[in-house]
Write a protein that holds these residues in place. Structure first.
Motif, mmCIF file in Angstrom:
data_model
loop_
_atom_site.group_PDB
_atom_site.id
_atom_site.type_symbol
_atom_site.label_atom_id
_atom_site.label_comp_id
_atom_site.label_asym_id
_atom_site.label_seq_id
_atom_site.Cartn_x
_atom_site.Cartn_y
_atom_site.Cartn_z
ATOM 1 N N UNK A 316 0.807 -1.208 0.000
ATOM 2 C CA UNK A 316 0.000 0.000 0.000
ATOM 3 C C UNK A 316 0.844 1.263 0.000
ATOM 4 N N UNK A 317 0.368 2.252 -0.727
ATOM 5 C CA UNK A 317 0.990 3.556 -0.749
ATOM 6 C C UNK A 317 -0.040 4.566 -0.241
ATOM 7 N N UNK A 318 0.242 5.196 0.897
ATOM 8 C CA UNK A 318 -0.739 6.091 1.516
ATOM 9 C C UNK A 318 -1.102 7.271 0.626
ATOM 10 N N UNK A 319 -0.143 7.740 -0.153
ATOM 11 C CA UNK A 319 -0.433 8.850 -1.062
ATOM 12 C C UNK A 319 -1.453 8.432 -2.116
ATOM 13 N N UNK A 320 -1.337 7.193 -2.594
ATOM 14 C CA UNK A 320 -2.287 6.696 -3.589
ATOM 15 C C UNK A 320 -3.687 6.548 -2.991
ATOM 16 N N UNK A 321 -3.752 6.102 -1.741
ATOM 17 C CA UNK A 321 -5.046 5.959 -1.074
ATOM 18 C C UNK A 321 -5.707 7.320 -0.896
ATOM 19 N N UNK A 322 -4.929 8.316 -0.514
ATOM 20 C CA UNK A 322 -5.471 9.661 -0.352
ATOM 21 C C UNK A 322 -5.976 10.200 -1.688
ATOM 22 N N UNK A 323 -5.234 9.924 -2.748
ATOM 23 C CA UNK A 323 -5.671 10.348 -4.081
ATOM 24 C C UNK A 323 -6.963 9.639 -4.469
ATOM 25 N N UNK A 324 -7.053 8.353 -4.128
ATOM 26 C CA UNK A 324 -8.264 7.592 -4.411
ATOM 27 C C UNK A 324 -9.448 8.158 -3.636
ATOM 28 N N UNK A 325 -9.237 8.494 -2.384
ATOM 29 C CA UNK A 325 -10.304 9.049 -1.551
ATOM 30 C C UNK A 325 -10.812 10.373 -2.109
ATOM 31 N N UNK A 326 -9.908 11.204 -2.568
ATOM 32 C CA UNK A 326 -10.298 12.510 -3.112
ATOM 33 C C UNK A 326 -10.935 12.387 -4.488
ATOM 34 N N UNK A 327 -10.607 11.320 -5.217
ATOM 35 C CA UNK A 327 -11.119 11.137 -6.575
ATOM 36 C C UNK A 327 -12.540 10.596 -6.579
ATOM 37 N N UNK A 328 -12.815 9.639 -5.693
ATOM 38 C CA UNK A 328 -14.135 9.019 -5.672
ATOM 39 C C UNK A 328 -15.140 9.964 -5.018
ATOM 40 N N UNK A 329 -16.264 10.230 -5.660
ATOM 41 C CA UNK A 329 -17.201 11.247 -5.162
ATOM 42 C C UNK A 329 -17.952 10.850 -3.896
ATOM 43 N N UNK A 330 -18.186 9.552 -3.707
ATOM 44 C CA UNK A 330 -18.935 9.082 -2.524
ATOM 45 C C UNK A 330 -18.074 8.072 -1.777
ATOM 46 N N UNK A 331 -17.114 8.595 -1.040
ATOM 47 C CA UNK A 331 -16.107 7.717 -0.446
ATOM 48 C C UNK A 331 -15.909 8.021 1.038
ATOM 49 N N UNK A 332 -15.775 6.972 1.835
ATOM 50 C CA UNK A 332 -15.445 7.089 3.250
ATOM 51 C C UNK A 332 -14.265 6.175 3.543
ATOM 52 N N UNK A 333 -13.318 6.653 4.339
ATOM 53 C CA UNK A 333 -12.128 5.874 4.683
ATOM 54 C C UNK A 333 -12.143 5.568 6.169
#
Length: 678
Positions: A316-333
């Motif tokens: 896992x790459x935390x930067x990629x996860x953060x990018x994924x979270x910001x990209x998906x419109x209906x997302x919860x982490x």
């Protein structure tokens, strides 16, 4: 009926599983877990009625027996043997242990991680199977299906099931590489109602970690996996298997040796099960799938829940996860700091509880907070009760209710068992009174209190400064519902027990010197709505906040500081604004956190007044003036209950925590502490 697009294995699978050609199952309604003692209604049978409150003895509740890593290894090897060396295509199976499930259960497709066995949810099967129709994807050992073709296979299944049941969502649970496949499928099918649950998603190939591992596997002899099993005996019942499972659940295991040794612990399952060439292929598949997901994530519209391990994230790459979270419109982490890469195989991770707390479970196109709510299990209530044990211990709540003849009793005997019932009362600071009350109602009456709560506890925009949603898990677990007219109407129509605070945020976040002051609107519609369904209205008063803490830095103080003033304004604008038609202090719903100082703890007292009947008065209470008279009657009764408690608590010899502690020492910590004479 069998689904044409699914590929069924030719060989015989272990007896714990059946193929998708068998679909007839016994089903039951959403309150029918036999372990909980709820009324059970079978589709092909009669009705069994339980008489014992399942929450009465939560102290003795134990988590249900679950399979562990040993079972995973044994059954994974069984899958490998039954494959017989055959290649693809991948195929679906459904665990037999899932058993009966609620009507209209949505489909849940599990896409495995890099192991590919489809057994990654083995600890979750039984509980998930009560609310989902579970299909797990299995990749035979010699399968070499490309990432693109795997996505097409999943898409065919999704489209086939969506065509069959277009009004139900389809859940896709993906781990690591499975999460990449899930993202690709969602990106290609924006018109299908999908809910993604992604555990440690991989959206970019980590060359820094995986290239050395691939190189090491290239030079290792093929005999290494069998030697490991032969000499270390990673089989059920042998000490090394138990030791490995213990290490998996130990925080320090993720830090042992670092580097390559840590990679070994993360991939040891693969090494023990698969030949070297299969592992190398899976690493290449991971690279291809993550690259595709990385390029397609921008078109995903599906509701998404991301579950992140806090340690051992070798993929896992935390930067990629953060990018994924910001990209998906209906997302919860959601983060699990003490868990490692194999999230669903670890102790303390319950996927059903996570879904329930997140309010991600629904059986229709949109979430229905009434019909989609699943009450806590006795063990979940036990865990919730333990999370509140300090508040309960230092406040020792006293619950009083009023019988039909007006007699006041120390119990909930005056509370009707059948709904609909509407409880209307005052808010103490931060709404601290609802949690102990919810526990007490379940344990004494087996009643779920559905509290009408501020929407800030249910939604949060990306980048918002509002609190993290996990902070409100316990409130949602016990049945809190976002306050709205439609939810209020649905709850009463379903004969629920509803808690309403007309004072709202203004009362829960009161200023200095406003303890027990009501901030109710001049007019309210709850009386007329209650009469529509013949609901009983029970006014109640709560006191004890002033014996627990004191507000020293309130809203007025904070608004004098420019930084805090701007923060309060920003947070309030981000949330749903209530009371738009009200003026003055009643309409002031600004969100902030009061500064408080603790006191030597006193005691909480809750007084439920005599029920006010509305049944048969629907025509009468349609008149606004008559409804307003009842509204004023309710408000007056709440004030009377508070006055009674403030007066009587002065005669309680156990109002202070010191005499209560001495009483516990003398009579045991489970004993009920006396209070004032009624």
């Amino acid at each position: 009926m069998a689904v044409p697009s699914l590929c069924i294995a030719d060989g015989t699978f272990p007896t714990d599983f059946f193929h998708r050609s068998s679909t007839r199952r016994l089903t039951y309604d959403r309150f029918t877990n036999p372990k909980l003692g709820f009324h059970r209604r079978f589709r092909y049978g009669g009705r069994v009625t339980a008489t014992v409150n399942p929450y009465s003895y939560t102290e003795a509740a134990r988590p249900e027996e679950r399979k562990g890593l040993n079972d995973f290894l044994v059954e994974a090897r069984g899958f490998v043997r039954t494959d017989g060396g055959a290649g693809g295509p991948p195929r679906w199976f459904s665990p037999l242990e899932c058993g009966a499930r609620v009507p209209d259960s949505p489909l849940l497709l599990y896409l495995p991680g890099i192991d590919g066995t489809g057994l990654g949810l083995i600890r979750q099967h039984k509980k998930l199977g009560e609310i989902f129709d579970i299909w797990c994807l299995h990749f035979p050992v010699s399968d070499r299906t490309s990432a693109r073709d795997i996505v097409k296979l999943i898409e065919r299944t999704v489209r086939s099931e969506y065509f069959r049941l277009p009004n139900r969502p389809i859940y896709i649970v993906g781990e690591s590489i499975g999460a990449s496949f899930a993202i690709d499928v969602a990106a290609s099918n924006p018109d299908i109602d999908l809910v993604l649950i992604l555990a440690n998603p991989v959206t970019r190939f980590n060359n820094l970690m995986l290239q050395p591992l691939s190189s090491l596997l290239e030079i290792l002899p093929d005999r290494v996996p069998s030697l490991l099993e032969e000499y270390f005996r990673f089989e059920q019942g042998y000490p090394f298997a138990a030791m490995f499972e213990t290490m998996l659940n130990e925080t320090d295991a993720a830090q042992m040796g670092g580097g390559l040794l840590r990679d070994y612990f993360a991939t040891s399952t693969l090494v023990k099960i698969f030949p070297k060439d299969t592992i190398l292929w899976k690493l290449q598949l991971l690279k291809s799938a993550s690259a595709s997901a990385n390029s397609h994530m921008y078109t995903v519209k599906a509701q998404t829940l991301i579950l992140l391990s806090g340690r051992d994230q070798w993929l896992l790459n935390n930067e990629d996860v953060e990018r994924l979270r910001c990209t998906l419109p209906k997302c919860e982490v959601r983060k699990f700091q003490n868990n490692g890469q194999l999230l669903f195989l670890e102790d303390g991770v319950d996927l059903v509880t996570i879904i329930k707390c997140s309010y991600y479970y629904r059986r229709g196109k949109s979430l229905d907070y009434v019909s989609d709510y699943i009450p806590p299990t006795p063990f979940e209530l036990k865990e919730y009760e333990e999370s509140q044990r300090w508040l309960t211990a230092i406040t020792s709540p006293v619950f009083l209710s009023t019988l039909d003849n007006g007699t006041l009793v120390r119990s909930l005997a005056g509370i009707p068992s059948e709904g609909p019932v509407l409880y209307v009362g005052n808010h103490m600071l931060l709404g601290t009174e609802l949690r102990p009350a919810a526990i007490h109602f379940l344990k004494e009456k087996n009643i779920s209190l559905r509290g009408m709560a501020h929407p800030v506890m249910f939604t949060r925009k990306i980048g918002s400064k509002l609190p993290d949603m996990q902070m409100f898990d316990s409130v949602r677990m016990i049945g809190a519902v976002p306050v709205s007219n439609i939810n209020f109407y649905k709850l009463l129509r379903s004969k629920a027990h509803v808690v309403l605070y007309p004072g709202g945020v203004r009362e829960a976040l009161h200023r200095k010197g406003e303890v027990y002051k009501l901030f109710w609107p001049e007019h309210s519609e709850f009386v007329r709505t209650a009469s529509t369904f013949g609901a009983k209205i029970i006014p109640f008063g709560v006191v004890g906040e002033d014996d627990l803490c004191e507000v020293v830095f309130d809203y007025n103080d904070q608004m004098k500081i420019p930084f805090l003033k701007n923060l309060i304004k920003e947070i309030t604008e981000e949330s749903t604004y209530l009371r738009t038609g009200e003026e003055g202090e009643v309409g002031n719903q600004d969100l902030h956190m009061p500064g408080i100082i603790p006191k030597i703890p006193g005691r909480f007292y809750v007084h439920f007044g005599k029920p006010i009947e509305t049944k048969g008065r629907e025509k009468e209470l349609k008149d606004k003036e008559r409804a307003h008279e009842v509204y004023l009657q309710v408000k007056s009764e709440v004030e009377r209950c508070m006055t009674y408690l403030k007066t009587k608590r002065d005669t309680d010899p156990y109002r202070n925590i010191l005499p209560r502690s001495l009483y516990h020492l003398a009579h045991g910590f489970s004993s009920e502490i006396p209070t004032f004479d009624l």
